[in-house]
Write an enzyme that holds these catalytic residues in place. Structure first.
Site, PDB file in Angstrom:
ATOM      1  CE  LYS A  22      -1.554   1.574   4.099  1.00 37.51           C
ATOM      2  NZ  LYS A  22      -1.200   2.974   4.349  1.00 37.51           N
ATOM      3  CG  ASN A  23       2.670   2.685   3.506  1.00 40.65           C
ATOM      4  OD1 ASN A  23       1.471   2.970   3.383  1.00 40.65           O
ATOM      5  ND2 ASN A  23       3.256   2.575   4.681  1.00 40.65           N
ATOM      6  NE  ARG A  96      -1.155  12.215   9.165  1.00 44.55           N
ATOM      7  CZ  ARG A  96      -1.390  13.383   9.723  1.00 44.55           C
ATOM      8  NH1 ARG A  96      -2.551  13.618  10.272  1.00 44.55           N
ATOM      9  NH2 ARG A  96      -0.477  14.317   9.736  1.00 44.55           N
ATOM     10  CB  CYS A 120      -2.681  11.569  13.186  1.00 44.66           C
ATOM     11  SG  CYS A 120      -2.364   9.883  12.701  1.00 44.66           S
ATOM     12  NE  ARG A 125       1.447  10.061  10.499  1.00 39.61           N
ATOM     13  CZ  ARG A 125       0.972   8.988   9.864  1.00 39.61           C
ATOM     14  NH1 ARG A 125      -0.125   8.408  10.288  1.00 39.61           N
ATOM     15  NH2 ARG A 125       1.599   8.496   8.817  1.00 39.61           N
ATOM     16  N   PRO A 126       2.696  16.490  11.495  1.00 41.13           N
ATOM     17  CG  PRO A 126       4.483  17.806  12.222  1.00 41.13           C
ATOM     18  CD  PRO A 126       3.733  16.534  12.522  1.00 41.13           C
ATOM     19  CB  ILE A 127       2.595  18.069   5.869  1.00 42.21           C
ATOM     20  CG1 ILE A 127       1.605  19.228   5.841  1.00 42.21           C
ATOM     21  CG2 ILE A 127       1.880  16.743   5.961  1.00 42.21           C
ATOM     22  CD1 ILE A 127       0.852  19.329   4.499  1.00 42.21           C
ATOM     23  CG  ASP A 128       7.030  20.616   9.928  1.00 41.39           C
ATOM     24  OD1 ASP A 128       6.543  19.480   9.928  1.00 41.39           O
ATOM     25  OD2 ASP A 128       8.069  20.900  10.555  1.00 41.39           O
ATOM     26  CG  LEU A 129       9.993  18.226   8.048  1.00 42.49           C
ATOM     27  CD1 LEU A 129      10.580  16.892   8.495  1.00 42.49           C
ATOM     28  CD2 LEU A 129      10.992  19.357   8.304  1.00 42.49           C
ATOM     29  CG  ASP A 308       3.812   1.362   9.517  1.00 43.25           C
ATOM     30  OD1 ASP A 308       3.520   2.200  10.388  1.00 43.25           O
ATOM     31  OD2 ASP A 308       3.787   1.613   8.294  1.00 43.25           O
ATOM     32  CB  ILE A 330       8.608   6.601  14.234  1.00 49.73           C
ATOM     33  CG1 ILE A 330       9.822   5.685  13.972  1.00 49.73           C
ATOM     34  CG2 ILE A 330       8.224   7.369  12.964  1.00 49.73           C
ATOM     35  CD1 ILE A 330      11.079   6.366  13.502  1.00 49.73           C
ATOM     36  NE  ARG A 400      -6.425   4.363   6.444  1.00 50.06           N
ATOM     37  CZ  ARG A 400      -5.508   5.100   7.034  1.00 50.06           C
ATOM     38  NH1 ARG A 400      -5.593   5.353   8.317  1.00 50.06           N
ATOM     39  NH2 ARG A 400      -4.503   5.592   6.346  1.00 50.06           N
TER      40      ARG A 400
END
Ligand code: UD1
Length: 434
Positions: A22-23, A96, A120, A125-129, A308, A330, A400
């Site tokens: 999936k990933n 996400r 989350c 789980r930011p997306i700042d990067l 995971d 993580i 999912r």
């Protein structure tokens, strides 16, 4: 809402087949946004997140064709014309990884509007990067009404050092850099096999990427990308989940169609825990006949032990002799499954990023609640060795990311079935007998 009903205590025996990752499939589908030509992807798992991505792309105006019959794991995506380069909150809040469209959209269409993901279940789980990296590639970023909007006439290559290792962040910027003007050097990159698989696809599409799968990735931007055909790598997390299922139930299980090379840290840890495995190029056999021993574990970025797999490993640790200390490095809140395992009889104490699991405690069936995708897998594993019938609620989390989990587990001897929400008797349709 569907529930899973599992009766424990059956050893799992036989062969179980792993689906596509999936990933790896999610960024590959987003990569189709980078070209006007069709991208054909094979070995796509039939799971909810893939369906969500199909909807996301279709809502933007992409043509997404699904395979039927024997070709049901194939999808063809053509992004010739896009109506609106936007990922709505409705979709981003359910997945996400929708933020993976940000880089490809701004690179090819000059504009992207993507909802910020918000909170989350497993932690912040930011997306700042992702955002910072796109700015370094020359995009103008604004944030308003819960959305991030990125604009750029043409991105330009840059040297980007990730402050922290991020998987989808690496993938997002890698995709953006393929169409940037000049060279991009990405440093402190995620080394996950899914990043390398994405780079393989992008290179087949005409990108010029070197070093994917290592900490430094170099990208020479090109004018245009073209269509390609690509087979998605096997799902290492699904494979790992089945390996633990075989070990826990004292079974003899052959996990077929996987990539043992991607499972190094897990297999090494399992050996430490007394589990015998053998592997060839594309399968792992697990023989769960010996006693399980406690072994401490800490999650790390690839090639370390995957976060995971931490919830599934916790289920295993409840059945090992001795005390195992599990450290989650993580995500900051990824122990939601611990309390559910305690309800089944486990002895687990959580303090900050550390869980102390004292084994071996017999598990007894209970009604439990799945809180996220991998937590659900942990509860399934515990239920497979629990005494009695466990009912797992909120299995939509499991759907999912695990393809046909019940069918696969039933095929190797598990007693597992799905039940839907019971309707009151009077609204049930009458039985018609002919
Ligand atoms: C991906 C995987 C997920 C896995 C995770 C870690 C996909 C679709 N999902 O998620 O299954 O659990 O990697 O292996 O591939 N971070 C920031 N700022 C950012 C981005 C990330 O601070 O802009 C932090 C996160 O909060 C987290 C850490 O970095 O603490 C790692 O997250 P990341 O690798 O980005 O996870 P995902 O890519 O979301």
């Amino acid at each position: 809402m569907d529930k899973l009903v599992i009766r424990g205590a059956n050893p799992l025996l036989g062969t179980i087949r792993v689906s596509g990752a999936k990933n790896a499939a999610l960024p590959a589908m987003a990569a189709a946004l980078l070209t006007e030509e069709p991208v054909i992807l094979e070995n796509i798992p039939q799971v909810r997140d893939i369906e969500t991505t199909r909807r996301l792309l279709a809502e933007m105006g992409a043509e997404v064709e699904l395979g039927y019959g024997r070709a049901h794991h194939r999808t063809t995506i053509c992004c010739r014309n896009l109506a609106s380069p936007e990922a709505s909150y409705e979709l981003v809040k359910t997945m996400r990884a929708s933020t993976l469209v940000l880089g490809p959209l701004v690179a090819r269409w000059g504009r992207a509007r993507v909802s910020l993901p918000g909170g989350c279940a497993i932690g912040a789980r930011p997306i700042d990067l992702h955002i910072k990296g796109l700015e370094q590639l020359g995009a103008q970023i604004t944030q308003e009404h819960g959305y991030v909007e990125a604009r750029a006439e043409r991105l330009r290559g840059a040297e980007i050092v990730f402050d922290k290792i991020t998987v989808t962040g690496t993938e997002d910027l890698l995709m953006a850099a393929t169409l940037a003007d000049g060279e991009t050097l990405l440093q402190n990159c995620a080394r996950e096999p899914e990043v390398a698989d994405l780079a393989d696809l992008l290179n087949k599409m005409g990108a010029r990427i070197e070093g994917a799968g290592t900490v430094t990735i170099r990208v020479q931007g090109v004018e245009k990308l073209h269509g390609a055909k690509h087979r998605i790598i096997p799902d290492r997390i699904e494979a790992g989940t089945f390996i633990i299922a075989g070990a826990l139930t004292g079974g003899d299980l052959n996990i077929a169609g996987c990539e043992p090379q991607h499972l190094g840290a897990l297999l090494q840890k399992l050996e430490e825990a007394g589990i015998k495995t053998a592997h060839n190029a594309e399968s792992v056999r697990v023989m769960g006949d010996g006693p399980l021993r406690a072994a401490d574990m800490m999650t790390e970025e690839y090639p370390g032990f995957p976060t995971d797999m931490q919830p599934q490993y916790m289920a295993l640790a409840t059945q090992a002799e001795g005390t195992s200390i599990l450290t989650e490095n993580i995500f900051d809140n990824r122990f939601m499954h611990a309390q559910e395992l305690v309800r089944m009889g486990a002895n687990i104490k959580v303090e900050g990023c550390r869980a102390t699991v004292r084994g071996r405690t017999p598990l007894s069936a209970a009604a439990v609640l799945a809180s996220d995708l991998r937590a659900s897998a942990s509860l399934v594993l515990a239920a497979l060795v629990a005494d009695g019938e466990t009912i797992i609620d909120r299995v939509y989390h499991l759907d999912r990311g695990y393809e046909h989990l019940e069918e696969k587990l039933r095929g190797v001897g598990a007693q597992i079935r799905r039940i839907g929400e019971m309707l009151p008797k009077r609204v049930l349709a009458p039985v018609v007998r002919t």
